[in-house]
Each structure stands twice: as structure tokens, then as C-alpha cells.
Design an enzyme around this catalytic site. Structure first.
Site, PDB file in Angstrom:
ATOM      1  N   ARG A  58     -13.617  17.290  19.582  1.00 49.67           N
ATOM      2  CA  ARG A  58     -14.507  18.025  18.668  1.00 49.67           C
ATOM      3  C   ARG A  58     -14.068  19.495  18.539  1.00 49.67           C
ATOM      4  O   ARG A  58     -14.902  20.397  18.464  1.00 49.67           O
ATOM      5  CB  ARG A  58     -15.970  17.979  19.157  1.00 49.67           C
ATOM      6  CG  ARG A  58     -16.603  16.614  19.185  1.00 49.67           C
ATOM      7  CD  ARG A  58     -16.815  16.071  17.775  1.00 49.67           C
ATOM      8  NE  ARG A  58     -17.632  14.876  17.775  1.00 49.67           N
ATOM      9  CZ  ARG A  58     -17.172  13.652  18.055  1.00 49.67           C
ATOM     10  NH1 ARG A  58     -15.905  13.469  18.347  1.00 49.67           N
ATOM     11  NH2 ARG A  58     -17.981  12.610  18.021  1.00 49.67           N
TER      12      ARG A  58
ATOM     13  N   SER B  68     -24.484  14.695  16.449  1.00 47.24           N
ATOM     14  CA  SER B  68     -24.567  15.089  17.862  1.00 47.24           C
ATOM     15  C   SER B  68     -24.708  16.606  17.949  1.00 47.24           C
ATOM     16  O   SER B  68     -23.895  17.340  17.383  1.00 47.24           O
ATOM     17  CB  SER B  68     -23.300  14.688  18.612  1.00 47.24           C
ATOM     18  OG  SER B  68     -23.171  13.293  18.641  1.00 47.24           O
TER      19      SER B  68
ATOM     20  N   GLU C  17     -22.440  21.583  19.734  1.00 43.10           N
ATOM     21  CA  GLU C  17     -21.296  21.056  18.973  1.00 43.10           C
ATOM     22  C   GLU C  17     -21.178  21.625  17.548  1.00 43.10           C
ATOM     23  O   GLU C  17     -20.082  22.028  17.143  1.00 43.10           O
ATOM     24  CB  GLU C  17     -21.369  19.524  18.959  1.00 43.10           C
ATOM     25  CG  GLU C  17     -20.037  18.852  18.674  1.00 43.10           C
ATOM     26  CD  GLU C  17     -19.754  18.761  17.213  1.00 43.10           C
ATOM     27  OE1 GLU C  17     -18.706  19.239  16.771  1.00 43.10           O
ATOM     28  OE2 GLU C  17     -20.613  18.234  16.480  1.00 43.10           O
TER      29      GLU C  17
HETATM   30  N1  EPU Z   1     -27.437   7.307  25.951  1.00 39.03           N
HETATM   31  C1  EPU Z   1     -28.680   7.298  26.527  1.00 39.03           C
HETATM   32  N2  EPU Z   1     -29.708   7.898  25.844  1.00 39.03           N
HETATM   33  C2  EPU Z   1     -29.550   8.467  24.647  1.00 39.03           C
HETATM   34  C3  EPU Z   1     -28.279   8.475  24.051  1.00 39.03           C
HETATM   35  C4  EPU Z   1     -27.216   7.883  24.743  1.00 39.03           C
HETATM   36  O1  EPU Z   1     -28.877   6.800  27.611  1.00 39.03           O
HETATM   37  O2  EPU Z   1     -30.538   8.966  24.103  1.00 39.03           O
HETATM   38  C5  EPU Z   1     -26.322   6.631  26.649  1.00 39.03           C
HETATM   39  C6  EPU Z   1     -25.930   5.351  25.924  1.00 39.03           C
HETATM   40  O3  EPU Z   1     -26.687   4.264  26.347  1.00 39.03           O
HETATM   41  C7  EPU Z   1     -24.485   5.185  26.308  1.00 39.03           C
HETATM   42  C8  EPU Z   1     -24.013   6.622  26.428  1.00 39.03           C
HETATM   43  O4  EPU Z   1     -25.166   7.439  26.586  1.00 39.03           O
HETATM   44  O5  EPU Z   1     -24.353   4.569  27.569  1.00 39.03           O
HETATM   45  C9  EPU Z   1     -23.195   7.070  25.228  1.00 39.03           C
HETATM   46  O6  EPU Z   1     -23.985   6.952  24.038  1.00 39.03           O
HETATM   47  P1  EPU Z   1     -23.336   6.569  22.618  1.00 39.03           P
HETATM   48  O7  EPU Z   1     -22.457   5.411  22.752  1.00 39.03           O
HETATM   49  O8  EPU Z   1     -24.449   6.512  21.626  1.00 39.03           O
HETATM   50  O9  EPU Z   1     -22.362   7.762  22.283  1.00 39.03           O
HETATM   51  P2  EPU Z   1     -22.505   9.301  22.546  1.00 39.03           P
HETATM   52  O10 EPU Z   1     -21.639   9.694  23.676  1.00 39.03           O
HETATM   53  O11 EPU Z   1     -23.940   9.635  22.636  1.00 39.03           O
HETATM   54  C10 EPU Z   1     -20.487   9.988  20.994  1.00 39.03           C
HETATM   55  C11 EPU Z   1     -20.236  10.938  19.857  1.00 39.03           C
HETATM   56  C12 EPU Z   1     -20.798  10.389  18.551  1.00 39.03           C
HETATM   57  C13 EPU Z   1     -20.099   9.067  18.274  1.00 39.03           C
HETATM   58  C14 EPU Z   1     -20.350   8.107  19.463  1.00 39.03           C
HETATM   59  C15 EPU Z   1     -19.561   6.832  19.340  1.00 39.03           C
HETATM   60  C16 EPU Z   1     -20.123  13.163  20.807  1.00 39.03           C
HETATM   61  C17 EPU Z   1     -20.794  14.494  20.961  1.00 39.03           C
HETATM   62  N3  EPU Z   1     -20.825  12.234  20.140  1.00 39.03           N
HETATM   63  O12 EPU Z   1     -21.911   9.908  21.162  1.00 39.03           O
HETATM   64  O13 EPU Z   1     -20.462  11.311  17.505  1.00 39.03           O
HETATM   65  O14 EPU Z   1     -20.591   8.484  17.082  1.00 39.03           O
HETATM   66  O15 EPU Z   1     -19.909   8.737  20.707  1.00 39.03           O
HETATM   67  O16 EPU Z   1     -18.203   7.082  19.565  1.00 39.03           O
HETATM   68  O17 EPU Z   1     -19.008  12.982  21.260  1.00 39.03           O
HETATM   69  C18 EPU Z   1     -21.213  13.171  16.219  1.00 39.03           C
HETATM   70  O18 EPU Z   1     -20.253  13.801  16.655  1.00 39.03           O
HETATM   71  O19 EPU Z   1     -22.034  13.707  15.424  1.00 39.03           O
HETATM   72  C19 EPU Z   1     -21.443  11.796  16.659  1.00 39.03           C
HETATM   73  C20 EPU Z   1     -22.495  11.096  16.259  1.00 39.03           C
END
Ligand code: EPU
Length: 344
Positions: free
Chosen positions: A166, A239, A335
Site C-alpha cells: 500500500r 481499509s 492507509e
Molecule cells: N478479521 C476479523 N474481524 C474483522 C475483519 C477481519 O476478525 O472485522 C479477520 C478475518 O477473519 C481474517 C483476517 O482478519 O482472518 C483478515 O481479514 P480479510 O481477509 O477481510 O482481509 P484484511 O486483512 O482485513 C486486506 C486488505 C483489503 C483486501 C483484503 C483481501 C489491507 C489494509 N486490506 O484486508 O484491501 O481486500 O485483504 O486481500 O491490506 C483496501 O485496501 O481498501 C482493502 C479492502
């Protein structure tokens, strides 16, 4: 080319967080000469400029001094092809998701995991958009920029862009280089990236054993729609925090205290944490400041339920940061780009 900007324009329609803030001067540009005229006007009148694409990664902390330039150049064409690849040049103002679906309809793959990301093609390199195991830098060939220092056109390679998670040169030196177009290298034969568990699970749920790139795109769209709010319905900037990266020692200590903590070991020995998990487990999901709140299905996303100001959103973010630092000793980094009075 003569140039006359609009004055005192409310930017609410131009940022997906739906924040009301005024631009002292505003213009949208569809062709390069308009852009150059706008930049020259700003230089001559001693006004800073802010470049705007889809406004989907932006927090307006207050009114914006200077000239806001909204980049609306459109167009896409194949610039080169061989048996394996197709190189597509995309103008900065093209909508990212429409571009993704168009490439898939042509039978070219590479962008499927990046489906349904809000914003424009020109903004994609700024934060090196990424999702479900793919980042823009994996498919990007080069970027054409207008350098404000000498008004020269330059092609920047992927290395020149200094991409990180990012992060990029463009984020670190905002305003210096205007991204005019991006070249993407797409594949005729898909090499699907299916490592991300939820994508595999969604394909299985659909009974698809040998997915096409279009199937992967459809699965990603379904996953995103189930977790992430549609900015057209609920204002948000995706995010709001980066997933923090910590040392292996600190990660091991945290795992002892919180065995359920989501952790992803990185190739360099450090460990990435899921900020959404930290925020949810810290009990921050019910926090709100005015109309700014935490999204119920994905705690990493802050939403504006109506009339939140940039300050409301940033106050909420600061409260969350403090709670996470206090509880886990981990610092969350915002971010999106923060602009306007009080920024920084
Ligand atoms: N989780 C929770 N609670 C929440 C949210 C997430 O427990 O409220 C846990 C999920 O269960 C999972 C882990 O956290 O085990 C990761 O969650 P998720 O797969 O939804 O991905 P993320 O790490 O929250 C990142 C990116 C997203 C991207 C997704 C998929 C960043 C800052 N965000 O989110 O990007 O779509 O991975 O690759 O890296 C964005 O940049 O705007 C964005 C949406």
C-alpha cells in the site's frame, strides 16, 4: 489554452467517504493540454494543487486550499501483443473495476483478483492496490507521468515506482508526478492466484473445480460484497488502516497471550497482523464519533453514516489507534491519504 477554475466547490461528490469540504479552486481535466493549463495556472498564481482520481482513498480533514484537479482522461488500447501477453495502455481516468471486467471479457487475465476495487486506473499505482494475493505491481509494466518539476513526460518502470505494501513513490511525494496512463501486461493463458483461502472456499461453494479468470473475478466480487460496504450505498474509503507488520519475537509473545490472533509470517521473518481482527477483538466495533463509525462486517473499514466530518473520522481513528496500542503494543497506520487543515 485559457484556464478558469471553479471556485469554492464542495468536494462531497468527489470523495467516497462522503465528506463535505470546500476546494478553494476546482477543475476537471479530460485532455492533457487542459491538465497542463491547470498546472501552469496554479504555478503562476502560487497555488498548491491536489490531484484527484475517484477520491476513494482520501480523507478530507478540512477545506482544501489551492486547486483541486480531477483527472478524467479516458481511453484504453492494446499497445503490443505476442503469443503469451497483451500490453494494454489505460488512461488515468478510467474506472478500475470496469477496466478489470473489460480485460476479462477480452479473454485476458491478471486483474481478476483485483475486481471491485473502487477508484480509477491512475490512482491504482499510488497505493499499489492489492487484494487476495495480487498487487498492482505484479501486472504493471510502466507508468506515464507528467513531472511537475520540468513539465516533461516520463515513463517510470515498476522499479522506479518503488512499490511497497500500500505504498509507492507517488504516495511519498504527492503532487510531484501526475499519472497520465498505466501499461498493464496481461496473459492470454491465465495463471490464477488462488492461495487466498476465502477465494478457494467461494469457488468450492459454487461447485467450480477448474475456474476461469472470470470465475475468480465473480468469486472475489461476491466476497467483497459480503464484507465491504459499497461506497455508493454507505460512504467509506476501504481499509482505513494498514495491516501492521511486527517482529517475530513480538508476534510470538502476542500469540502466547492471544492464541487465536490472526498472523501471517512474511518472507523476511517479520509477521503481518490482521488489523481488522485486532480492532474487533479489542471491542472497538461499537465505537462512533458523530456519524463516523466502524463497519459491522469488516472492522478495518470506517464508514460515514451521513454527515461525518473529516475530523470526526480522524478522531475515531485516533481512539482506535490508542486502544490497539494500549492493548497489544502495536501501532496502526492510517492507509488513506489525509488532506486539508489539520492533516499530518
Ligand atoms: N478479521 C476479523 N474481524 C474483522 C475483519 C477481519 O476478525 O472485522 C479477520 C478475518 O477473519 C481474517 C483476517 O482478519 O482472518 C483478515 O481479514 P480479510 O481477509 O477481510 O482481509 P484484511 O486483512 O482485513 C486486506 C486488505 C483489503 C483486501 C483484503 C483481501 C489491507 C489494509 N486490506 O484486508 O484491501 O481486500 O485483504 O486481500 O491490506 C483496501 O485496501 O481498501 C482493502 C479492502
Amino acid at each position: 489554452m485559457s484556464f478558469q477554475p471553479q471556485e469554492q466547490v464542495d468536494l462531497r461528490p468527489y470523495n467516497t467517504l462522503g465528506i463535505s469540504a470546500r476546494a478553494r479552486y476546482f477543475t476537471s481535466v479530460r485532455i492533457q493540454p487542459q491538465l497542463q493549463a491547470a498546472m501552469r495556472w496554479a504555478l503562476e498564481n502560487d497555488q498548491p494543487w491536489l490531484l484527484l482520481g475517484g477520491g476513494s482513498n482520501l480523507v478530507l480533514a478540512g477545506d482544501v486550499p489551492g486547486l483541486v484537479i480531477r483527472l478524467e482522461m479516458t481511453g484504453k488500447r492494446v499497445v503490443h501483443e505476442d503469443d503469451e501477453h497483451v500490453w494494454v495502455r489505460v488512461q488515468a481516468g478510467e474506472n478500475w473495476h470496469e477496466l478489470v471486467r473489460w480485460t476479462l471479457e477480452q479473454g485476458w487475465s491478471g486483474l481478476e483478483n483485483l475486481s471491485l476495487i473502487p477508484g480509477t486506473a491512475g490512482a491504482a499505482p499510488v497505493q499499489n492496490i492489492g487484494a487476495y494475493g495480487v498487487e498492482l505491481e505484479d501486472v504493471l509494466q510502466q507508468v506515464l507521468v507528467l513531472d511537475a518539476l520540468d513539465f516533461g513526460l516520463k515513463h517510470l518502470s515498476v522499479e522506479d515506482c518503488q512499490f511497497g505494501y500500500r505504498d509507492s513513490l507517488f504516495k511519498r511525494e504527492p503532487g510531484r508526478r501526475v499519472i497520465l496512463s498505466i501499461d498493464l501486461r496481461l496473459r492470454r493463458q491465465p495463471q490464477l492466484q488462488l492461495e487466498y483461502g476465502p477465494v478457494r472456499a467461494e469457488l468450492e461453494r459454487r461447485g467450480i473445480n477448474e475456474p476461469t479468470a472470470l470465475d475468480v473475478s465473480d468469486a472475489v466480487i461476491a466476497i467483497r460484497q459480503s464484507k465491504l460496504p459499497d461506497p455508493a450505498v454507505v460512504s467509506n474509503a476501504g481499509s482505513f488502516f494498514k495491516n501492521p507488520v511486527i517482529s517475530a519475537d513480538q508476534a510470538a509473545e502476542l500469540k502466547r497471550q492471544y492464541p487465536e490472533m490472526v498472523q501471517y509470517p512474511l518472507a523476511n521473518g517479520q509477521v503481518k497482523l490482521a488489523a481488522g481482527w485486532l480492532i474487533e477483538q479489542a471491542g472497538c466495533k461499537d465505537k462512533a464519533v458523530g456519524d463516523a463509525a466502524v463497519h459491522r462486517q469488516q472492522a478495518l473499514v470506517l464508514v460515514n453514516h451521513g454527515r461525518a466530518s473529516g475530523k470526526d473520522v480522524l478522531t475515531l481513528a485516533a481512539q482506535i489507534r490508542d486502544d490497539i496500542a494500549c492493548r497489544y503494543g502495536v501501532t496502526l497506520e492510517i492507509e488513506p491519504v489525509v488532506i486539508g487543515a489539520g492533516a499530518g
